[in-house]
Design a protein around this motif. Structure first.
Motif, PDB file in Angstrom:
ATOM      1  N   THR A 231       0.819  -1.218   0.000  1.00  0.00           N
ATOM      2  CA  THR A 231       0.000   0.000   0.000  1.00  0.00           C
ATOM      3  C   THR A 231       0.850   1.264   0.000  1.00  0.00           C
ATOM      4  O   THR A 231       0.317   2.367  -0.008  1.00  0.00           O
ATOM      5  CB  THR A 231      -0.894   0.034   1.256  1.00  0.00           C
ATOM      6  OG1 THR A 231      -0.042  -0.120   2.399  1.00  0.00           O
ATOM      7  CG2 THR A 231      -1.912  -1.083   1.239  1.00  0.00           C
TER       8      THR A 231
ATOM      9  N   PRO B 260      -5.124   3.131  -4.190  1.00  0.00           N
ATOM     10  CA  PRO B 260      -6.226   2.308  -3.650  1.00  0.00           C
ATOM     11  C   PRO B 260      -7.213   1.844  -4.722  1.00  0.00           C
ATOM     12  O   PRO B 260      -7.806   0.764  -4.591  1.00  0.00           O
ATOM     13  CB  PRO B 260      -6.916   3.240  -2.639  1.00  0.00           C
ATOM     14  CG  PRO B 260      -6.325   4.589  -2.820  1.00  0.00           C
ATOM     15  CD  PRO B 260      -5.047   4.469  -3.583  1.00  0.00           C
TER      16      PRO B 260
ATOM     17  N   ARG C 257      -5.947  -1.345  -6.088  1.00  0.00           N
ATOM     18  CA  ARG C 257      -6.136  -2.444  -5.126  1.00  0.00           C
ATOM     19  C   ARG C 257      -7.594  -2.910  -5.137  1.00  0.00           C
ATOM     20  O   ARG C 257      -7.879  -4.107  -5.061  1.00  0.00           O
ATOM     21  CB  ARG C 257      -5.728  -1.999  -3.718  1.00  0.00           C
ATOM     22  CG  ARG C 257      -4.250  -1.652  -3.573  1.00  0.00           C
ATOM     23  CD  ARG C 257      -3.800  -1.727  -2.119  1.00  0.00           C
ATOM     24  NE  ARG C 257      -4.511  -0.813  -1.244  1.00  0.00           N
ATOM     25  CZ  ARG C 257      -4.135   0.450  -0.986  1.00  0.00           C
ATOM     26  NH1 ARG C 257      -3.041   0.928  -1.542  1.00  0.00           N
ATOM     27  NH2 ARG C 257      -4.829   1.195  -0.161  1.00  0.00           N
ATOM     28  N   LYS C 258      -8.511  -1.948  -5.235  1.00  0.00           N
ATOM     29  CA  LYS C 258      -9.926  -2.331  -5.261  1.00  0.00           C
ATOM     30  C   LYS C 258     -10.244  -3.085  -6.556  1.00  0.00           C
ATOM     31  O   LYS C 258     -10.981  -4.077  -6.539  1.00  0.00           O
ATOM     32  CB  LYS C 258     -10.811  -1.090  -5.143  1.00  0.00           C
ATOM     33  CG  LYS C 258     -10.861  -0.573  -3.717  1.00  0.00           C
ATOM     34  CD  LYS C 258     -11.704   0.676  -3.602  1.00  0.00           C
ATOM     35  CE  LYS C 258     -11.449   1.337  -2.254  1.00  0.00           C
ATOM     36  NZ  LYS C 258     -12.047   2.664  -2.153  1.00  0.00           N
TER      37      LYS C 258
ATOM     38  N   TYR D 153       1.112  -1.608   5.740  1.00  0.00           N
ATOM     39  CA  TYR D 153      -0.174  -0.930   5.888  1.00  0.00           C
ATOM     40  C   TYR D 153      -0.250  -0.102   7.173  1.00  0.00           C
ATOM     41  O   TYR D 153       0.182  -0.548   8.237  1.00  0.00           O
ATOM     42  CB  TYR D 153      -1.312  -1.947   5.868  1.00  0.00           C
ATOM     43  CG  TYR D 153      -2.675  -1.341   6.144  1.00  0.00           C
ATOM     44  CD1 TYR D 153      -3.263  -0.496   5.218  1.00  0.00           C
ATOM     45  CD2 TYR D 153      -3.335  -1.601   7.341  1.00  0.00           C
ATOM     46  CE1 TYR D 153      -4.507   0.075   5.476  1.00  0.00           C
ATOM     47  CE2 TYR D 153      -4.579  -1.040   7.602  1.00  0.00           C
ATOM     48  CZ  TYR D 153      -5.159  -0.205   6.659  1.00  0.00           C
ATOM     49  OH  TYR D 153      -6.375   0.362   6.924  1.00  0.00           O
TER      50      TYR D 153
ATOM     51  N   ASP E 215      -9.983   0.509   2.756  1.00  0.00           N
ATOM     52  CA  ASP E 215      -8.592   0.728   2.332  1.00  0.00           C
ATOM     53  C   ASP E 215      -8.094  -0.394   1.417  1.00  0.00           C
ATOM     54  O   ASP E 215      -7.094  -0.209   0.713  1.00  0.00           O
ATOM     55  CB  ASP E 215      -7.668   0.802   3.551  1.00  0.00           C
ATOM     56  CG  ASP E 215      -7.756   2.160   4.244  1.00  0.00           C
ATOM     57  OD1 ASP E 215      -8.249   3.105   3.601  1.00  0.00           O
ATOM     58  OD2 ASP E 215      -7.342   2.260   5.415  1.00  0.00           O
TER      59      ASP E 215
ATOM     60  N   PRO F  36      -6.242  -3.173   1.899  1.00  0.00           N
ATOM     61  CA  PRO F  36      -4.804  -3.463   1.946  1.00  0.00           C
ATOM     62  C   PRO F  36      -4.491  -4.924   1.602  1.00  0.00           C
ATOM     63  O   PRO F  36      -3.365  -5.249   1.238  1.00  0.00           O
ATOM     64  CB  PRO F  36      -4.433  -3.183   3.397  1.00  0.00           C
ATOM     65  CG  PRO F  36      -5.689  -3.437   4.170  1.00  0.00           C
ATOM     66  CD  PRO F  36      -6.826  -3.095   3.261  1.00  0.00           C
TER      67      PRO F  36
END
Lengths: 335, 526
Positions: free
Chosen positions: B292, B300, B303-304, B451, B486, B488
């Motif tokens: 992260t 982010p 990551r999503k 993180y 978030d 992570p």
């Protein structure tokens, strides 16, 4: 002869010294962070540093090496950073088991390989020869761990003749510790039931370990016997009317065995370093597993210790082979 | 010139000799039955117990030995796990959760015959904190060197440095040693050398044999202070490296309990006579950490996108007996929200988030490291490789040895894009995994290398010092939502605990914490 022995012994010293330097350097120059790993998942950076300091890992490498060598002189092989156990204690616990296994495997390989090789040469291109060829090819191509599993399946699961693994029934107390070889310790204690039980545990792993040296020794013995059988003196002996048995067992085999001896010496070292698969399958509490675990976690001291011990044994095995040349062949003695 | 070998060495004699020598080495004799009237429970495990010092040794194998040989103030039992009396017969705590008072069982005595006193408890806690190894982290910053005091000979008071909701949950793992025994063998290293191979304990069992790498045998203390329990005269922790061998031993009755079985082993044991399988959820998570802080994954949205692209069904299938995680905390633990909105496979949403990221068309290559030889992690890497193709993202899969992976966690720059991690709860409280895996103070460490979110940190700290259960649940729910937002981790699976027992074992009750470190007191053999 004495001069020969002394010279060989003196030569061993620099070999072992070089080995320590090399192994120490390799073990310590590898990337990775075994200290952080050993300190545990919850250690802070300060704790990791303190942990490293406890084992003297903050000092310059050359100082660490010096300290290691001086410890070695006193029989101190250092301490594992994971278990905090002195390496010498672990070696004492694991080495006899491995040596017992390797000796048993070599015994089988030699006791079957040499006569079988002789027989194959004696009845060349007859069925003993064909049989030996098939056996040799099969045993050299069969992976040891697979053979181990097959043996377990047959003798332990189906027939139920032999135990699945281990060195001794765990609910029984083993014979008093003298040599660390359970078979020998049982004999020393004159406990023949224990001896028989220890042998039963030893058989399957020893067979699994012995097959590839057995095949090599057998083929080697066959080849050198055939070569010797072509020599003129064999023809002379036949002409003199000596019996085949005498010619084969006394004159031919003795000359043919020299080359095989070299292979035996090499295999001894090879087996010492290659026990891990068989040890895993048969739960044989030996050096191979210990070393493998240490290597995977980069636990320096056990890695160095095991390498040194195996290296030393290898050197001495070859030394013994050199001496045996002298015993078997008088020409070597006088040279 | 070829010669035919004359027949004066008889082939039959030769083969006969060979056959006889072969027969001589395979004597059939059953040598693995239980001897005498002893009832010895045999547990097959692949983990060694190299150090017996209760304030140093860790791992489930050591926990097995310690929890049977040593005593702690409280023990853990039940499902969900609850603290029950150990050395302490009863206890009280103040409303602010800062003070605990334990009344020791007056019958409690060490193997040396001396009673267990408040002094021994104080000594043990001080030693654990002083050495700061083993399980000491569980009470770090909570119990100080002067926190423990004696009210009288059998009453101890803990004045905690700060309230700690999971205090009673961690106490089972802080063992009490006999002060007199340790002091008598102190040496120069606080008794570490002596306790490595000796014990100063009060538990129902004592060590009979310890053979490193092979087996550890404990036997019931003849006049132990704990009455009742099962009929075991002892137990053996047998090191069996191969899980297939553990399975075979169990089938043959050579072992009573096998603790490291794989899903394949469990399938093979199904319907086998005499074998009881236990497949239960446990607080053990397996997820993939993302970087992260550095590289493309610091975004982010990316990551999503990845969290939505993952084929969750495939990772669940690859995990064998397991449940998908719902958010960061283990399912079923206090405060876990089973209705939490988490990422599930949804390619449309994945592409939506990818479009909002800095790499709207993909075209990047990410690094996934895994422990070489760990088949399950490799399978997951392949599933991810396949899932990410849909986003036009390539995956570089790198097997590494574990020490190198730990070293890579030191800084965000060295941390790979993706990093799979198994996390076992050492105590049955949400604080365990919340703190270890999501608090920023753990950065640089493999459980949480990079993180950090100040709001999440604050919630975790609040959660561990709150003693009101309802309030804690609310705190952990909020924390879970924030962590999921978030993204992570790719929240993976909770592997079920897989144990197999012979049906001769009686009295086994599954506890979802350290169930592989079998507690023997209550067990019997038929």
């Amino acid at each position: 002869m004495l001069h020969f022995i002394l010279r060989r012994l003196v030569l061993i010293v620099p070999v072992l010294f070089g080995l320590t330097a090399l192994v120490f350097a390799i073990a310590r120059l590898l990337p990775g962070d075994p200290v952080a790993l050993a300190a545990g998942p919850n250690a802070t950076p300060a704790e990791i540093a303190a942990y490293g300091k406890e084992f003297g890992l903050d000092r310059p490498l050359i100082v660490q090496y010096g300290a290691y060598l001086s410890g070695l002189m006193k029989g101190d092989f250092g301490v594992s950073i994971y278990t905090r156990r002195p390496v010498i204690e672990d070696l004492r616990a694991y080495l006899p088991a491995t040596l017992e296994l390797v000796f048993a495997a070599m015994f089988l390989a030699i006791a079957i390989g040499i006569p079988a090789g002789l027989a194959a040469a004696a009845w060349r291109d007859k069925w003993p020869d064909y049989l030996s060829r098939v056996v040799a090819l099969g045993s050299i191509s069969m992976p040891r761990f697979f053979l181990g599993l097959l043996l377990q399946l047959l003798f332990a699961m189906w027939l139920g003749w032999l135990p699945l693994g281990g060195r001794f029934p765990i609910t029984e107390d083993p014979p008093a510790l003298v040599t660390g070889f359970l078979t020998l310790d049982a004999l020393i204690a004159r406990d023949f039931t224990a001896f028989s039980i220890a042998c039963q545990h030893l058989v399957m792993p020893a067979i699994a370990m012995s097959l590839s040296p057995l095949a090599t020794i057998m083929r080697m013995m066959r080849a050198s016997t055939l070569e010797v059988m072509q020599q003129d003196y064999v023809l002379t002996e036949r002409a003199l009317g000596l019996s085949s048995r005498l010619i084969m067992l006394k004159y031919v085999s003795r000359n043919a065995i020299s080359a095989t001896l070299t292979v035996i010496g090499l295999y001894f070292g090879w087996l010492l370093g290659g026990t891990v698969l068989v040890e895993t399958i048969f739960d044989w509490p030996g050096l191979g597993l210990y070393a493998t675990k240490a290597v995977v976690t980069q636990d320096f001291m056990p890695v160095i210790g095991v390498t040194l011990v195996i290296g030393t044994l290898f050197v001495f095995a070859n030394f013994a082979v050199d001496l045996l040349y002298g015993v078997i062949n008088p020409k070597v003695r006088t040279e | 010139m070829r010669k035919k070998f004359p027949k004066d060495i008889s082939r039959r004699a030769f083969l006969g000799a060979a056959g006889a020598s072969l027969a001589a080495v395979t004597l059939p004799e059953a040598a693995f039955a239980q001897s005498g009237g002893r009832k010895v429970l045999i547990i097959a495990s692949n983990q060694d117990i190299p150090n017996l010092d209760p304030h140093i040794a860790t791992g489930y194998s050591a926990s097995f030995l310690l929890r049977n040989v040593y005593d702690s103030l409280v023990k853990i039992a039940g499902n969900p796990p609850k603290p029950v009396p150990g050395l302490a017969a009863s206890w009280t705590s103040t409303a602010d959760g800062k003070e605990y008072t334990f009344k020791l069982d007056p019958a409690a005595k060490f193997h040396n015959g001396k009673p267990v006193t408040a002094e021994d408890v104080i000594y043990s806690f001080k030693r654990a904190i002083r050495l700061n190894k083993g399980n000491a982290w569980m009470i770090q910053g909570v119990v100080g060197p002067d926190s423990v005091s004696a009210v009288d000979a059998t009453t101890v008071k803990f004045a905690l440095l700060k309230p700690f909701a999971a205090f009673l949950q961690v106490l089972p793992w802080i063992w009490i040693v006999s002060k007199a025994d340790v002091e008598a063998n102190l040496g120069t290293d606080d008794g570490q050398n002596w306790l490595r191979t000796n014990t100063a304990a009060s538990g129902p069992f004592k060590v009979r044999r310890a053979e490193a790498g092979n087996l550890y045998e404990i036997e019931r203390v003849a006049d132990g202070w704990q009455k009742g329990g099962g009929n075991l005269s002892g137990a053996i922790w047998r090191i069996v490296r191969e899980t297939a061998s553990q399975r075979l031993m169990l089938q043959r009755g050579e072992a009573h309990i096998a603790v490291d079985l794989t899903s394949e082993d469990m399938d093979a044991l199904k319907d086998k006579p005499g074998v009881v399988s236990i497949i239960e959820p446990e607080y053990r998570t397996f997820s993939i950490k993302m970087n992260t802080r550095h590289g493309p994954m610091a975004d982010p949205e990316l990551r999503k996108a990845i969290s939505y692209a993952v084929n969750y069904k495939a990772i669940l299938d690859a995990a064998g007996y397991a449940d998908l995680m719902i958010g960061p905390l283990p399912n079923g633990i206090l405060g876990h929200n089973p209705n939490l909105a988490v990422y599930r496979t949804d390619l449309a949403k994945a592409k939506e988030h990818l479009a909002k990221s800095k790499v709207p068309n993909g075209g990047i290559k990410l690094t996934f490291v895994h422990v070489s030889g760990l088949e399950q992690q490799r399978r997951w890497a392949l599933i991810l490789l396949d899932s990410l193709k849909a986003l036009n993202i390539e995956l570089d899969i790198k097997p590494m040895i574990w020490p190198d992976m730990v070293a890579a966690c030191r800084s965000p720059e060295t941390f790979p894009d993706m990093f799979p991690v198994y996390q076992t709860a050492n105590y049955g409280d949400p604080d365990n995994i919340a703190f270890a895996a999501y608090h920023s103070s753990r950065n640089g460490n493999w459980q949480n290398a990079v993180y950090g979110n100040p709001e999440v940190d604050a919630l975790i700290e609040k959660g561990r010092s709150e003693s009101d259960e309802a309030k804690r649940i609310a705190i952990y729910r909020e924390m879970q939502e924030k962590v999921v937002a978030d993204a992570p981790d790719i929240f993976g699976v909770l592997e079920k605990r897989k144990l197999a027992l012979r049906d001769a074992v009686q009295g086994f009750a599954f506890v979802p914490v350290a169930s592989n470190a079998v507690e023997c007191l209550g067990l019997s053999l038929k």
